[in-house]
Write a protein that holds these residues in place. Structure first.
Motif, PDB file in Angstrom:
ATOM      1  N   SER A 109       1.049  -1.473  -0.111  1.00  0.00           N
ATOM      2  CA  SER A 109       0.171  -0.173  -0.414  1.00  0.00           C
ATOM      3  C   SER A 109       0.956   1.268   0.402  1.00  0.00           C
ATOM      4  CB  SER A 109      -0.888   0.076   0.940  1.00  0.00           C
ATOM      5  OG  SER A 109      -1.925  -1.467   1.468  1.00  0.00           O
ATOM      6  N   ALA A 110       2.040   1.144   0.574  1.00  0.00           N
ATOM      7  CA  ALA A 110       2.585   2.368   1.165  1.00  0.00           C
ATOM      8  C   ALA A 110       3.403   2.894  -0.077  1.00  0.00           C
ATOM      9  CB  ALA A 110       3.827   2.233   2.178  1.00  0.00           C
ATOM     10  N   ALA A 111       4.397   2.423  -0.515  1.00  0.00           N
ATOM     11  CA  ALA A 111       4.882   1.849  -1.859  1.00  0.00           C
ATOM     12  C   ALA A 111       4.287   1.953  -3.193  1.00  0.00           C
ATOM     13  CB  ALA A 111       5.870   0.036  -2.076  1.00  0.00           C
ATOM     14  N   VAL A 137       5.861  -9.280  -9.734  1.00  0.00           N
ATOM     15  CA  VAL A 137       6.417  -9.444  -8.702  1.00  0.00           C
ATOM     16  C   VAL A 137       7.138  -8.880  -7.956  1.00  0.00           C
ATOM     17  CG1 VAL A 137       7.906 -11.821  -8.522  1.00  0.00           C
ATOM     18  CG2 VAL A 137       6.410 -11.481 -10.435  1.00  0.00           C
ATOM     19  N   ILE A 138       7.449  -8.616  -6.951  1.00  0.00           N
ATOM     20  CA  ILE A 138       8.173  -8.233  -5.856  1.00  0.00           C
ATOM     21  C   ILE A 138       9.313  -9.467  -5.315  1.00  0.00           C
ATOM     22  CG2 ILE A 138       8.729  -6.321  -4.178  1.00  0.00           C
ATOM     23  CD1 ILE A 138       7.214  -5.469  -6.046  1.00  0.00           C
ATOM     24  N   PRO A 139      10.791  -9.184  -5.657  1.00  0.00           N
ATOM     25  CA  PRO A 139      11.251 -10.314  -5.095  1.00  0.00           C
ATOM     26  C   PRO A 139      11.674 -10.296  -3.104  1.00  0.00           C
ATOM     27  CG  PRO A 139      12.904  -8.395  -5.955  1.00  0.00           C
ATOM     28  CD  PRO A 139      11.959  -8.183  -6.497  1.00  0.00           C
ATOM     29  N   GLU A 140      12.133 -11.076  -3.260  1.00  0.00           N
ATOM     30  CA  GLU A 140      12.602 -10.421  -1.531  1.00  0.00           C
ATOM     31  C   GLU A 140      13.503 -10.239  -1.687  1.00  0.00           C
ATOM     32  OE1 GLU A 140      11.394 -13.070   1.616  1.00  0.00           O
ATOM     33  OE2 GLU A 140      12.689 -11.492   2.276  1.00  0.00           O
ATOM     34  N   SER A 141      13.934  -9.015  -0.105  1.00  0.00           N
ATOM     35  CA  SER A 141      15.011  -8.145  -0.661  1.00  0.00           C
ATOM     36  C   SER A 141      15.156  -7.373   0.891  1.00  0.00           C
ATOM     37  CB  SER A 141      14.508  -6.470  -1.409  1.00  0.00           C
ATOM     38  OG  SER A 141      15.140  -5.783  -1.618  1.00  0.00           O
ATOM     39  N   GLN A 142      16.090  -7.625   0.973  1.00  0.00           N
ATOM     40  CA  GLN A 142      16.450  -6.895   1.529  1.00  0.00           C
ATOM     41  C   GLN A 142      16.280  -5.217   2.412  1.00  0.00           C
ATOM     42  OE1 GLN A 142      20.975  -6.769   2.158  1.00  0.00           O
ATOM     43  NE2 GLN A 142      20.703  -9.508   2.916  1.00  0.00           N
ATOM     44  N   ALA A 143      15.519  -4.849   0.941  1.00  0.00           N
ATOM     45  CA  ALA A 143      15.631  -3.248   1.322  1.00  0.00           C
ATOM     46  C   ALA A 143      14.369  -3.071   1.806  1.00  0.00           C
ATOM     47  CB  ALA A 143      15.644  -3.349  -0.319  1.00  0.00           C
ATOM     48  N   VAL A 144      13.603  -4.589   1.422  1.00  0.00           N
ATOM     49  CA  VAL A 144      12.009  -3.822   2.581  1.00  0.00           C
ATOM     50  C   VAL A 144      12.776  -3.257   3.857  1.00  0.00           C
ATOM     51  CG1 VAL A 144       9.941  -4.864   3.200  1.00  0.00           C
ATOM     52  CG2 VAL A 144      10.725  -5.017   0.173  1.00  0.00           C
ATOM     53  N   LEU A 145      13.405  -4.394   4.565  1.00  0.00           N
ATOM     54  CA  LEU A 145      13.045  -4.222   6.175  1.00  0.00           C
ATOM     55  C   LEU A 145      14.028  -2.528   6.452  1.00  0.00           C
ATOM     56  CD1 LEU A 145      12.972  -4.823   9.502  1.00  0.00           C
ATOM     57  CD2 LEU A 145      15.113  -6.758   8.755  1.00  0.00           C
ATOM     58  N   SER A 192      17.441  -0.275  -5.751  1.00  0.00           N
ATOM     59  CA  SER A 192      16.998  -1.612  -5.171  1.00  0.00           C
ATOM     60  C   SER A 192      16.245  -1.922  -5.706  1.00  0.00           C
ATOM     61  CB  SER A 192      16.511  -1.422  -3.439  1.00  0.00           C
ATOM     62  OG  SER A 192      15.254  -1.211  -3.697  1.00  0.00           O
ATOM     63  N   ASP A 193      16.566  -3.550  -5.562  1.00  0.00           N
ATOM     64  CA  ASP A 193      15.326  -4.698  -7.107  1.00  0.00           C
ATOM     65  C   ASP A 193      13.500  -4.183  -5.978  1.00  0.00           C
ATOM     66  OD1 ASP A 193      15.936  -4.836  -4.458  1.00  0.00           O
ATOM     67  OD2 ASP A 193      16.581  -7.721  -4.827  1.00  0.00           O
ATOM     68  N   ALA A 194      13.964  -4.271  -5.033  1.00  0.00           N
ATOM     69  CA  ALA A 194      12.224  -4.374  -4.748  1.00  0.00           C
ATOM     70  C   ALA A 194      11.938  -2.303  -4.783  1.00  0.00           C
ATOM     71  CB  ALA A 194      12.338  -4.658  -3.228  1.00  0.00           C
ATOM     72  N   GLY A 195      12.151  -2.063  -4.669  1.00  0.00           N
ATOM     73  CA  GLY A 195      11.927  -0.398  -5.317  1.00  0.00           C
ATOM     74  C   GLY A 195      11.575  -0.164  -6.767  1.00  0.00           C
ATOM     75  N   GLN A 196      12.277  -0.832  -7.653  1.00  0.00           N
ATOM     76  CA  GLN A 196      11.883  -1.200  -8.423  1.00  0.00           C
ATOM     77  C   GLN A 196      11.274  -1.941  -9.668  1.00  0.00           C
ATOM     78  OE1 GLN A 196      15.906  -2.100 -10.920  1.00  0.00           O
ATOM     79  NE2 GLN A 196      17.235  -0.343  -9.595  1.00  0.00           N
ATOM     80  N   ALA A 197      11.341  -3.210  -8.602  1.00  0.00           N
ATOM     81  CA  ALA A 197       9.717  -3.295  -9.014  1.00  0.00           C
ATOM     82  C   ALA A 197       8.403  -3.443  -8.823  1.00  0.00           C
ATOM     83  CB  ALA A 197      10.104  -4.705  -8.348  1.00  0.00           C
ATOM     84  N   TYR A 198       8.435  -2.493  -7.911  1.00  0.00           N
ATOM     85  CA  TYR A 198       7.184  -1.865  -7.198  1.00  0.00           C
ATOM     86  C   TYR A 198       6.889  -0.861  -8.401  1.00  0.00           C
ATOM     87  CZ  TYR A 198       5.778  -4.051  -2.544  1.00  0.00           C
ATOM     88  OH  TYR A 198       4.870  -4.771  -1.594  1.00  0.00           O
TER      89      TYR A 198
END
Lengths: 270, 84
Positions: free
Chosen positions: A20-22, A209-217, A232-238
């Protein structure tokens, strides 16, 4: 034309609030006036993820009960001009929300915002029901794991039968699949359901698809939506996911395992 | 993967395919139940009680199934009577 999008999953801990936040932040970055509403009354956390926990004075329940107006309760994001947050109450319980009250607040929000993102609580009780009831679109957040996929399918059943659109015989809620916490390496080893497996079982349109990522924590630690971490990978995937929600075609990224060299494989590198 | 695994060769743990198979079965089953009306289990129970007034049958001897074919719904009752 403003839209109400619910972020839902059934199962807890799959990444609804992170999503939701992303997504809300991503829409605001693209120039849309966006509000993210926390429906998890009693267990609010959107404020922490968004980094505005010390600025909550009035909340959603106050507005529903006419104890405060929307202008008093909406928290303006400090990073983005177009982004607002409506926090859930931390002290009340789930029954503090009423269908009439939620409808009135959402209608009021629709008048001023392009996108209203409803962050659903886990479960299928009142809070989750009200979060999806008035939605135009739904993002179903799913982990590639049996209980999450099953619960997502249950939510899809509820979205198509227990919403305002279904009860009024209108066009159904548009359903989008978002797979989170994806481990391409484990998928390759046959230890985890693949994107194709989850898509096949749920048979709804995949939007990301959001990969498991250290960026989320890291992002939640500091109260910055992960989409702002554009390295970050997760940021780009979002970010890709937001573009796809807006109708752009983007190829999926971060779904292939990183190739390991001979020595890394020989000596058990990560 | 360590040195030992490397020489033993990659052993696929096929747990993901087991997960997929189990999910496909349970999801199909639950989707089937979703489309049936809520009153079906209660009706099955009442039918069972009515039949029991006349014939002694077990709990599993009445099968109720609802089938939808276009605009028409067919309620299928399958009652197994005991051997005489």
């Amino acid at each position: 034309m403003s839209k109400i999008i619910v972020v839902t999953s059934g199962k807890g801990g799959v990444g609804k609030t992170t999503t939701s936040a992303a997504i809300g932040t991503g829409l605001a970055m693209r120039g849309f006036k966006t509000v993210i509403v926390d429906f998890d009354v009693g267990l609010r956390n959107l404020d922490l993820i968004m980094g505005c926990e010390r600025r909550v004075v009035y909340d959603f329940v106050n507005v529903v009960n006419n104890e405060a107006n929307l202008q008093q309760a909406l928290i303006k994001d400090k990073r983005l001009e177009n982004l607002f947050i409506l926090a859930a109450s931390q002290t009340r319980d789930k029954d503090a929300l009423t269908q009439e009250g939620v409808e009135r607040v959402l209608n009021e929000l629709k008048n001023t915002f392009d996108y209203v993102i409803c962050d659903s609580p886990a479960g299928i009780e009142k809070g989750a029901h009200l979060a999806m009831y008035f939605a135009d679109e739904a993002i179903v957040v799913t982990n590639p794991e049996v209980s999450s996929v099953r619960d997502s399918d249950r939510m899809l059943g509820l979205l198509s039968s227990k919403s305002r659109r279904s009860e009024n015989g209108e066009d159904p809620i548009k359903e989008h699949l978002l797979i989170t916490r994806y481990h391409p390496e484990r998928v390759e080893k046959g230890e985890m359901l693949s994107v194709a497996d989850v898509e096949e079982i749920l048979s709804i349109k995949l939007k990301g698809v959001i990969p498991e990522s250290q960026a989320v924590l890291k992002a939640s630690n500091s109260g910055n939506p992960v989409i702002l971490d554009d390295q970050s990978d997760a940021g780009q995937a979002y970010s890709d996911t937001v573009d796809r929600l807006l109708g752009k075609e983007k190829p999926l990224r971060f779904i292939e395992a990183q190739k390991q060299g001979f020595f890394a494989r020989l000596f058990g590198g990560k | 993967m360590n040195l030992f695994d490397f020489f033993r060769g990659r052993q696929k743990t096929a747990s993901a395919s087991v997960a997929k198979e189990r999910l496909q079965i349970i999801v199909a089953h639950e989707r089937g139940q979703r489309s049936t009306p809520d009153y079906l289990p209660a009706m099955q129970q009442e039918l069972l009680e009515v039949i029991r007034k006349y014939v002694n049958i077990g709990n599993d001897d009445v099968q109720v199934a609802l089938e939808n074919q276009g605009s028409c719904s067919i309620l299928e009752l399958n009652i197994t009577l005991p051997d005489r």
